[in-house]
Design an enzyme around this catalytic site. Structure first.
Site, short mmCIF file in Angstrom:
data_model
loop_
_atom_site.label_atom_id
_atom_site.label_comp_id
_atom_site.label_asym_id
_atom_site.label_seq_id
_atom_site.Cartn_x
_atom_site.Cartn_y
_atom_site.Cartn_z
N GLU A 1 -2.27 4.49 1.66
CA GLU A 1 -3.21 4.27 0.56
C GLU A 1 -4.59 4.12 1.19
O GLU A 1 -4.85 3.12 1.86
CB GLU A 1 -2.84 3.00 -0.22
CG GLU A 1 -1.44 3.00 -0.81
CD GLU A 1 -1.24 4.06 -1.88
OE1 GLU A 1 -2.23 4.55 -2.43
OE2 GLU A 1 -0.08 4.41 -2.12
N THR B 1 -9.47 5.72 5.61
CA THR B 1 -8.89 7.07 5.82
C THR B 1 -8.75 7.38 7.31
O THR B 1 -7.73 7.95 7.73
CB THR B 1 -9.77 8.11 5.11
OG1 THR B 1 -9.68 7.84 3.70
CG2 THR B 1 -9.31 9.53 5.36
N GLU C 1 -17.62 7.01 1.87
CA GLU C 1 -17.27 5.74 1.22
C GLU C 1 -18.16 4.61 1.76
O GLU C 1 -18.23 4.39 2.97
CB GLU C 1 -15.80 5.40 1.50
CG GLU C 1 -15.35 4.18 0.72
CD GLU C 1 -13.91 3.77 1.03
OE1 GLU C 1 -13.52 3.80 2.21
OE2 GLU C 1 -13.19 3.39 0.09
N CYS D 1 -11.15 -0.48 -3.71
CA CYS D 1 -11.00 0.96 -3.46
C CYS D 1 -11.14 1.74 -4.77
O CYS D 1 -11.42 2.94 -4.74
CB CYS D 1 -9.66 1.24 -2.81
SG CYS D 1 -8.29 0.58 -3.77
N THR E 1 -8.28 5.30 9.85
CA THR E 1 -7.13 4.55 10.40
C THR E 1 -5.82 5.19 9.91
O THR E 1 -4.88 5.33 10.69
CB THR E 1 -7.16 3.07 9.94
OG1 THR E 1 -8.48 2.58 10.02
CG2 THR E 1 -6.25 2.20 10.76
N LYS F 1 1.57 -7.07 8.99
CA LYS F 1 0.34 -7.41 9.71
C LYS F 1 -0.83 -7.39 8.73
O LYS F 1 -1.31 -6.33 8.32
CB LYS F 1 0.06 -6.44 10.86
CG LYS F 1 -0.97 -7.04 11.82
CD LYS F 1 -1.91 -6.07 12.46
CE LYS F 1 -3.06 -5.57 11.67
NZ LYS F 1 -4.17 -6.53 11.41
N GLY G 1 -5.63 1.02 3.83
CA GLY G 1 -6.85 0.80 4.60
C GLY G 1 -7.71 2.05 4.59
O GLY G 1 -7.62 2.87 3.67
P1 NAP Z 1 -8.94 -0.54 8.08
O1 NAP Z 1 -10.01 -0.87 9.06
O2 NAP Z 1 -8.39 0.83 8.09
O3 NAP Z 1 -7.80 -1.62 8.34
C1 NAP Z 1 -6.67 -1.75 7.50
C2 NAP Z 1 -5.57 -2.46 8.27
O4 NAP Z 1 -5.15 -1.61 9.35
C3 NAP Z 1 -6.02 -3.76 8.94
O5 NAP Z 1 -4.95 -4.67 8.93
C4 NAP Z 1 -6.35 -3.30 10.33
O6 NAP Z 1 -6.33 -4.31 11.29
C5 NAP Z 1 -5.24 -2.30 10.58
N1 NAP Z 1 -5.51 -1.34 11.65
C6 NAP Z 1 -6.71 -0.94 12.15
N2 NAP Z 1 -6.52 -0.04 13.14
C7 NAP Z 1 -5.18 0.14 13.26
C8 NAP Z 1 -4.37 0.95 14.11
N3 NAP Z 1 -4.89 1.77 15.02
N4 NAP Z 1 -3.03 0.88 13.96
C9 NAP Z 1 -2.48 0.07 13.03
N5 NAP Z 1 -3.20 -0.73 12.20
C10 NAP Z 1 -4.54 -0.68 12.31
O7 NAP Z 1 -9.42 -0.82 6.60
P2 NAP Z 1 -10.22 -2.07 6.06
O8 NAP Z 1 -11.62 -1.98 6.53
O9 NAP Z 1 -9.43 -3.30 6.34
O10 NAP Z 1 -10.15 -1.83 4.49
C11 NAP Z 1 -11.08 -1.08 3.78
C12 NAP Z 1 -10.52 0.28 3.48
O11 NAP Z 1 -9.30 0.18 2.79
C13 NAP Z 1 -11.44 1.10 2.57
O12 NAP Z 1 -11.50 2.41 3.05
C14 NAP Z 1 -10.72 1.07 1.23
O13 NAP Z 1 -10.98 2.15 0.38
C15 NAP Z 1 -9.30 1.06 1.68
N6 NAP Z 1 -8.43 0.56 0.61
C16 NAP Z 1 -7.62 1.44 -0.02
C17 NAP Z 1 -6.80 1.01 -1.05
C18 NAP Z 1 -5.89 1.97 -1.78
O14 NAP Z 1 -5.02 1.49 -2.49
N7 NAP Z 1 -6.05 3.26 -1.64
C19 NAP Z 1 -6.81 -0.34 -1.42
C20 NAP Z 1 -7.65 -1.20 -0.73
C21 NAP Z 1 -8.45 -0.75 0.30
P3 NAP Z 1 -7.55 -5.34 11.49
O15 NAP Z 1 -8.57 -5.07 10.47
O16 NAP Z 1 -6.86 -6.61 11.30
O17 NAP Z 1 -8.04 -5.17 12.87
#
Ligand code: NAP
Length: 482
Positions: free
Chosen positions: A250, A230, A386, A284, A232, A175, A228
């Site tokens: 991650e 923290t 963040e 990130c 989530t 997804k 994604g």
């Molecule tokens: P996010 O809001 O947590 O979403 C990540 C993914 O999870 C998306 O596909 C999202 O769906 C999905 N999701 C949201 N709620 C969910 C739930 N309850 N159950 C299952 N899946 C769910 O993160 P983001 O805003 O996309 O990304 C930014 C974050 O990612 C930042 O905190 C960044 O630091 C982190 N990140 C970490 C790394 C690493 O390697 N550590 C790398 C890149 C990014 P939808 O968005 O499609 O609704």
């Protein structure tokens, strides 16, 4: 206006969502809707998991050589279609085309190529018990696994999960982020053309709370690999924990960039511009807290501010734009909120801090100036939470002990960068920094064999190299007595 309407990829076929409902997908550089994605839910996930389960019997018995050959073919096809993928990534995210073409898409292809070959060298252990017998370990694929990815490096991070999962013999339901779905859709077409058997890879689009949650909660999904935020990650870990499901998480970061006076100043300055503002600061691994040793604080501040002021924020399709747009209006507002908060907390904006209004096709896009703030202590919210945008803070330090204490004083622990030419100090700092990845005199240098991940609230588990192949397999010990 005719929108490109994406479909789910299930069992080798493109399907409408069961709900027949679609979500709008924006081009953040123009602020306009340019495609729609399926608003999938539990029925679509059930269909995809069923297909993956069926395909698993045969895929798990396919030889690593054959699996590897298919993955390498997919890598080749991504490279052959580099320009189309790069354009799609840029339209979806707002990142400069040059970045999509030289980093995001080549790294996505490299993920398939790397794991396509790695699986052919993946071996398991044996433990001889002298005079008694021998143990050997079998590593079996898990079954159906779920891969959930974010919007900042869409294809790059999606394939970083999918490639090792498939290489190890699992079938995948992926997804991608609802904000950046297009290159995942293109990948589905590519996998079909490459001859990947039906059901081995399924891609279901939709929102996290609907499609993502249904994937996490499906009892036939044996593991979740998630990248994604923290919060989530915490919710996913809770649900997976109740089901005793394997997870790799991650998550977010608040990475320190530590600059000692003895560093190679020019190299440090050029790299720090990238580590602060590449991809509009939405990586990130970006160093958002910059610690500078006092003797070079004023020089660094003056030169870094001048160079930042000159960075070109522009149409992501222009080859010379250093920064494009932020990924969404919501995200731009979140980042601007933190700039405001920084001023309330006593910080001074040295440059930037405001949205950028471009002319032409980008007048309604979500652009922002690269922003530098000084005068905040490490404990304030701006230095602890963040932001994930083009905003960095400058903090002077006097001693190694002091900077270590500040660098580690955060809930996060993803990466850290150290600039010094003192070899002993480089090792000492690297050992004591609470981070999963430490770069010394460089940033974002990538070797796919190394473990990738964070400590503290930045994650659980590691991706990359053998770590990923171990995550996507279950070890079984066989003990034979002589
Ligand atoms: P996010 O809001 O947590 O979403 C990540 C993914 O999870 C998306 O596909 C999202 O769906 C999905 N999701 C949201 N709620 C969910 C739930 N309850 N159950 C299952 N899946 C769910 O993160 P983001 O805003 O996309 O990304 C930014 C974050 O990612 C930042 O905190 C960044 O630091 C982190 N990140 C970490 C790394 C690493 O390697 N550590 C790398 C890149 C990014 P939808 O968005 O499609 O609704």
């Amino acid at each position: 206006m005719a929108f490109k309407q994406l479909k789910n990829f299930i069992n080798g076929t493109f399907y409408e969502p069961h709900s027949k409902e679609y979500l709008n997908n924006f081009n953040p550089a123009t602020g306009e809707i340019y495609s729609q994605i399926p608003s999938s839910g539990i029925d679509d996930i059930n269909q995809a998991v069923k297909a993956a389960k069926m395909a698993f019997r045969s895929w798990s018995q396919t030889s690593p050589e054959k699996r590897g050959r298919l993955l390498i073919r997919i890598a080749d096809m991504i490279e052959q279609n580099l320009d189309a993928f790069a354009l799609a990534e840029t339209e979806d995210t707002g990142k400069p085309i040059q970045l999509s073409r030289t980093v995001d898409i080549p790294r996505a292809a490299a993920n398939f190529r790397f794991f396509g070959t790695a699986i052919q060298h993946f071996a398991s252990e044996s433990h001889a018990m002298v005079g008694q017998g021998i143990n050997y370990t079998l590593r079996k694929p898990l079954g159906v696994v779920g891969c959930i990815s974010p919007w900042n490096l869409p294809l790059y991070l999606f394939t970083w999960k999918i490639a090792p999962a498939l290489a190890a013999g699992n079938c995948v339901v992926g997804k991608p982020s609802e904000v950046t779905p297009v290159t995942a859709f293109m990948l589905a077409e590519m996998c079909k053309n490459a001859g990947l058997p039906n059901g081995v890879l399924n891609i279901v689009h939709g929102s996290g709370p609907k499609a993502g949650q249904a994937l996490v909660e499906h009892s036939d999904v044996k593991a979740i690999s998630f990248t994604g935020g923290t919060q989530t990650g915490r919710e996913i870990a809770q649900k997976a924990g109740q089901m005793l499901k394997k997870v790799s998480l991650e998550l977010g970061g608040k990475n320190p960039n530590i600059i000692f006076a003895d560093c190679d100043f020019d190299k440090m300055l050029t790299t720090t511009l990238r580590s602060s503002f590449r991809n509009q600061g939405q990586i990130c691994l970006c160093g958002s807290r910059i610690f500078i040793e006092r003797p070079i604080y004023e020089r660094f501040k003056t030169e870094f501010t001048a160079k930042t002021f000159m960075l070109k924020v522009g149409d992501p399709l222009d080859e010379d734009s250093f920064m494009g747009s932020l990924v969404s209006e919501n995200h731009l507002n979140k980042v601007l909120y933190y700039v405001n908060l920084a001023q309330e907390e006593g910080g001074k904006v040295l440059t930037g801090g405001k949205p950028v209004r471009l002319r032409g096709r980008c007048t309604k896009g979500w652009f922002m100036e690269p922003t530098i703030i000084e005068g905040l202590d490490n404990e304030c919210r701006v230095n602890q939470e963040e932001i994930f945008g083009p905003v960095v803070t400058l903090i002077p330090f006097e001693t190694e002990e002091e900077v270590l204490q500040m660098a580690n004083d955060t809930e996060y622990g993803l990466s850290a960068t150290v600039w010094t030419n003192d070899l002993t100090r480089a090792h000492r700092m690297s050992e004591q920094l609470e981070a999963g990845i430490v770069w010394v005199n460089t940033w974002m240098k990538r070797d796919l064999r190394t473990p990738f991940g964070g400590v503290k609230n930045s994650g659980v588990g590691r991706e990359g190299g053998w770590e990923a192949l171990r995550f996507f397999t279950e070890p079984k010990n066989v003990c034979i007595e002589y």
